[in-house]
Design a protein around this motif. Structure first.
Motif, mmCIF file in Angstrom:
data_model
loop_
_atom_site.group_PDB
_atom_site.id
_atom_site.type_symbol
_atom_site.label_atom_id
_atom_site.label_comp_id
_atom_site.label_asym_id
_atom_site.label_seq_id
_atom_site.Cartn_x
_atom_site.Cartn_y
_atom_site.Cartn_z
ATOM 1 N N SER A 37 60.884 42.753 -28.644
ATOM 2 C CA SER A 37 59.986 41.732 -27.807
ATOM 3 C C SER A 37 60.197 42.111 -26.453
ATOM 4 C CB SER A 37 60.525 40.351 -28.082
ATOM 5 O OG SER A 37 60.438 40.186 -29.584
ATOM 6 N N ARG A 51 58.236 36.434 -27.370
ATOM 7 C CA ARG A 51 59.665 35.522 -27.122
ATOM 8 C C ARG A 51 60.701 36.479 -27.191
ATOM 9 N NH1 ARG A 51 58.299 30.907 -30.911
ATOM 10 N NH2 ARG A 51 56.146 30.556 -30.368
ATOM 11 N N THR A 59 62.846 36.745 -33.750
ATOM 12 C CA THR A 59 61.259 37.244 -34.330
ATOM 13 C C THR A 59 61.457 37.226 -35.957
ATOM 14 O OG1 THR A 59 61.150 38.683 -32.303
ATOM 15 C CG2 THR A 59 59.452 38.575 -34.042
ATOM 16 N N ASP A 74 55.010 43.185 -33.279
ATOM 17 C CA ASP A 74 56.237 43.012 -32.912
ATOM 18 C C ASP A 74 56.924 42.299 -34.203
ATOM 19 O OD1 ASP A 74 58.725 42.391 -31.918
ATOM 20 O OD2 ASP A 74 58.200 40.635 -30.889
HETATM 21 MG MG MG Z 1 62.011 40.038 -31.069
#
Ligand code: MG
Ligand code: GTP
Length: 193
Positions: A37, A51, A59, A74
């Motif tokens: 990220s 984030r 994530t 992502d």
């Molecule tokens: Mg991440």
């Protein structure tokens, strides 16, 4: 490098029409906490777009961003030991589904490894799976800022030797390193300088 035109579209956990609209996809994969990220944020030049967290396992969906004329995905990280077995399986299934079962065929997979740690067993497993399915991928060694400057060249040689013929781009999300090379890899030489 200029800031890219980028925005968050949605988080997905199953097939989605978005993935079938013909827009080229770039998938960012790697173990949990390796900095997927953060790399998306630094490469687009937009802090807080994806984030990030100092706690692994942040994530948990496939977060899709529209970046210029591409979709950047992502993906959740693999190998976070503190997730429950069930959670680990769920995330693994999601990664596996997108990369190998969805039929999406991303234009490029960016396999992110830790420059200090080097490729782990899980990273090699991913690398072999990408090779076996003929997926175009590039390996990025993130957190390169943690390598002492005087050791850096030797470290990149060492990592490259372990990765056979695969391309390796040293990268740092915290310092300006590797952005131009990775952007060229994703967009081609002429579009991005
Ligand atoms: Mg991440
Ligand atoms: P998951 O979503 O949990 O899979 O993690 P992730 O791979 O998305 O990692 P994330 O971007 O959230 O970053 C994890 C931690 O690594 C954060 O504390 C970041 O600040 C740190 N980090 C990321 N990139 C770099 C880097 O290039 N250098 C250094 N020193 N730290 C970094």
């Amino acid at each position: 490098m200029k800031t890219l035109a980028a925005r968050f579209l949605k988080g997905i956990v199953r097939p989605d029409p978005l993935l079938d609209d013909g827009t080229p996809q770039i998938a960012f994969v790697g173990r949990s906490n390796v900095g997927k990220s953060s790399l998306i944020n630094s490469l687009t030049g937009i802090k807080g777009l994806a984030r990030t967290s100092s706690f692994p396992g942040r994530t948990q969906e496939i977060n899709v961003f529209a970046v210029e004329r591409q979709y950047w995905l992502d993906l959740p990280g693999y190998g976070y030991s503190k997730h429950s077995l069930e959670k680990k399986r769920e995330l693994h299934r999601l990664i596996d589904w997108y990369l190998f079962k969805s039929g999406c065929r991303p234009k490029r997979v960016v396999l992110i490894i830790d420059a200090v740690v080097g490729p782990t067993d899980n990273d090699f497993e991913m690398l072999r799976a990408l090779e076996a399915t003929d997926m175009p991928f590039v390996v990025v060694a993130n957190k390169a800022d943690k390598i002492k400057k005087g050791r850096a060249e030797a470290r990149w040689r060492e990592l490259r030797a372990g990765l056979e013929s695969h391309k390796l781009i040293p990268y740092s999300s915290q310092e300006i390193l590797g952005r131009k090379e990775l952007a060229e890899e994703l967009f081609g030489l002429r579009e991005h300088r």
